[in-house]
Design an enzyme around this catalytic site. Structure first.
Site, PDB file in Angstrom:
ATOM      1  N   GLY A 132       0.791  -1.239   0.000  1.00  0.00           N
ATOM      2  CA  GLY A 132       0.000   0.000   0.000  1.00  0.00           C
ATOM      3  C   GLY A 132       0.814   1.275   0.000  1.00  0.00           C
ATOM      4  O   GLY A 132       0.268   2.364   0.171  1.00  0.00           O
ATOM      5  N   SER A 135       5.548   5.072  -3.887  1.00  0.00           N
ATOM      6  CA  SER A 135       5.992   6.476  -3.988  1.00  0.00           C
ATOM      7  C   SER A 135       5.677   7.224  -2.696  1.00  0.00           C
ATOM      8  O   SER A 135       6.466   8.050  -2.234  1.00  0.00           O
ATOM      9  CB  SER A 135       5.269   7.171  -5.146  1.00  0.00           C
ATOM     10  OG  SER A 135       5.459   6.458  -6.339  1.00  0.00           O
ATOM     11  N   PHE A 159       8.236  -6.268  -3.627  1.00  0.00           N
ATOM     12  CA  PHE A 159       9.189  -5.870  -4.689  1.00  0.00           C
ATOM     13  C   PHE A 159      10.611  -5.734  -4.146  1.00  0.00           C
ATOM     14  O   PHE A 159      11.350  -4.852  -4.585  1.00  0.00           O
ATOM     15  CB  PHE A 159       8.783  -4.523  -5.326  1.00  0.00           C
ATOM     16  CG  PHE A 159       7.386  -4.430  -5.865  1.00  0.00           C
ATOM     17  CD1 PHE A 159       6.748  -5.523  -6.409  1.00  0.00           C
ATOM     18  CD2 PHE A 159       6.712  -3.210  -5.864  1.00  0.00           C
ATOM     19  CE1 PHE A 159       5.457  -5.423  -6.930  1.00  0.00           C
ATOM     20  CE2 PHE A 159       5.431  -3.091  -6.381  1.00  0.00           C
ATOM     21  CZ  PHE A 159       4.800  -4.196  -6.913  1.00  0.00           C
ATOM     22  N   GLU A 248      21.583   6.129  -4.610  1.00  0.00           N
ATOM     23  CA  GLU A 248      20.866   5.026  -5.254  1.00  0.00           C
ATOM     24  C   GLU A 248      20.499   5.397  -6.692  1.00  0.00           C
ATOM     25  O   GLU A 248      20.647   4.604  -7.621  1.00  0.00           O
ATOM     26  CB  GLU A 248      19.597   4.708  -4.442  1.00  0.00           C
ATOM     27  CG  GLU A 248      18.708   3.682  -5.109  1.00  0.00           C
ATOM     28  CD  GLU A 248      17.559   3.224  -4.211  1.00  0.00           C
ATOM     29  OE1 GLU A 248      17.542   3.597  -3.030  1.00  0.00           O
ATOM     30  OE2 GLU A 248      16.683   2.484  -4.716  1.00  0.00           O
ATOM     31  N   GLY A 370      12.491   5.225  -7.083  1.00  0.00           N
ATOM     32  CA  GLY A 370      11.666   6.423  -7.224  1.00  0.00           C
ATOM     33  C   GLY A 370      11.247   6.504  -8.683  1.00  0.00           C
ATOM     34  O   GLY A 370      12.112   6.476  -9.585  1.00  0.00           O
TER      35      GLY A 370
END
Ligand code: FAD
Length: 383
Positions: A132, A135, A159, A248, A370
């Site tokens: 849930g 982003s 994920f 990252e 992101g």
């Protein structure tokens, strides 16, 4: 790979390192890649071999078990993994987790985890995303309740790259129910070995990057020592993540440029060999113009990336610029992979062709680390 341009951060020592990394990947990883894609994870001893060959934590100081080198060495590893055309190896995530420990860990935490991560004995994962909350990271629900000198963690993540092998998960949790949003979030390092209540769920079926173990993780009353909190106090997690995300994102951008350079090399070779209409594919003006355009864009990408790498090493890479690199370079990677696939005709749609796999692998680059929409949001905030 451009032949007339050398990245300004390269030098002789790095060229030597690059050669050894390339040799290692060709000998130890490339021959197994097809099998790894089929089983959806690399062999466990692949991690140890990579550690032994100096591919892991190259830029972490020697006193913490790392290679004691610079970020340029990490960039070389990321590029070479890209040039080898293998997407199975989650070494970028290993780097990212190590950098969290390096930046916010106590000396004791660094001593416990970093040498083992550098040797490949300990595989790291980063657990932010939940079913849930992707982003919108502030919406995570995984909760760490304080119980004496332990946290009791409940929740789930999805994920998660390196999820199947992960021994150490840098986990984003809520520690303070009285706080809303960012202030409630902390990072807790979870050591997964024989941990009651911890479960790795499915290895998820993806459209690409089949050799990466992308998994669901479940936490059911999992007890973790409070000493595994990252940072001097709770509620720092969101700020820590925001601080580390440019690093990252740059790693994603490096792999994007390496992939576009490889896709172009592969396609130029193919276009020279493929016979049609009494000549070669490369004789057709459309092919030459397409490849000329792609080569131009890949070169612009490379120069921008090199500027970002230089700035990261100088400590001046800001969030907006790292976000520009992440969105633009991964968008270009996808567009170039698509153009290269098209030039392969039907063969480009066949999995046995590298360009096909590169196209499929490239899609997610615009999503993870992101999403590219979030990158534009971050850039626009700095306008
Ligand atoms: C292969 C793979 C590996 C991954 N590895 C990891 C990992 O190791 N660790 C980890 O924690 N996560 C990992 N992720 C998760 C990844 O970071 C998230 O998928 C990503 O951040 C997007 O979150 P979401 O999937 O929930 O999409 P959502 O956040 O639901 O987004 C849906 C759509 O809305 C758009 N959107 C969302 N917010 C905005 C906004 N404010 N403005 C405009 N558009 C917006 C998005 O761009 C997207 O197009 C991985 C994902 C994949 C696919």
């Amino acid at each position: 790979m451009m032949t007339t341009y050398t990245s300004p951060w390269m030098n002789e020592e790095l060229a030597f390192f690059r050669k050894s990394v390339r040799q290692f990947l060709q000998q130890e990883f490339v021959p197994h890649d097809e099998r790894w894609r089929a089983q959806h994870h690399i062999d466990r001893d692949g991690w140890r071999k990579a550690g032994h060959a100096g591919l892991l934590l190259a830029d972490v100081p020697e006193e913490w078990g790392g290679g004691g080198a610079t970020f340029a060495h990490t960039a070389v590893v990321a590029e070479e993994v890209g040039y080898a055309g293998i997407s199975s190896f989650g070494c970028a995530v290993q780097e990212i987790v190590a950098h969290y420990v390096l930046a916010y860990g106590t000396d004791g935490q660094r001593r416990t985890w970093l040498p083992a991560m550098a040797s490949g004995d300990l595989v790291g994962a980063i657990g932010m995303t939940e079913p849930g909350a992707g982003s919108d990271l502030q919406a995570i629900k995984t909760f760490a309740r304080r119980d004496g000198d332990h946290y009791v963690i409940d929740g789930s993540k999805t994920f998660i790259t390196n999820g199947y092998h992960a021994d150490l998960v840098c986990l984003a949790v809520k520690t303070d129910p009285s706080q809303r949003g960012a202030k409630a979030i902390s990072l807790v390092m979870v050591e997964t070995g024989d941990l009651a209540g911890y479960r790795v769920g499915r290895t998820l079926e993806k459209i690409g990057q089949h050799g990466q173990d992308t998994c669901e993780l479940f936490f059911d009353d999992v007890r973790v020592p409070v000493a595994n909190l990252l940072g001097p106090a709770e509620s720092r997690g969101f700020a820590q993540m925001m601080e580390q995300l440019p690093f990252e994102r740059l790693l994603v951008a490096i792999s994007a440029v390496a992939a576009m350079e490889l896709a172009l090399d592969v396609t130029v070779r193919y276009a020279k060999e493929r016979k049609l209409f009494g000549g070669t594919l490369l004789d057709l003006q459309h092919t030459r113009f397409t490849l000329a355009e792609c080569r131009t864009e890949a070169h612009i990408a490379r120069v921008f990336l090199d500027s970002c790498i230089g700035r990261l090493m100088a400590g001046t890479l800001d969030t907006a610029t790292a976000s520009m690199a992440k969105w633009w370079l991964t968008d270009k990677q996808f567009a170039i992979a698509d153009a290269c696939l098209q030039l392969h005709g039907g063969y480009g749609y066949m999995n046995e062709y590298l360009v096909c796999r590169m196209f499929a692998d490239s899609r997610v680059q615009r999503i993870y680390g992101g999403t590219n929409e979030i990158m534009k949001e971050l850039i626009s905030r700095a306008l």
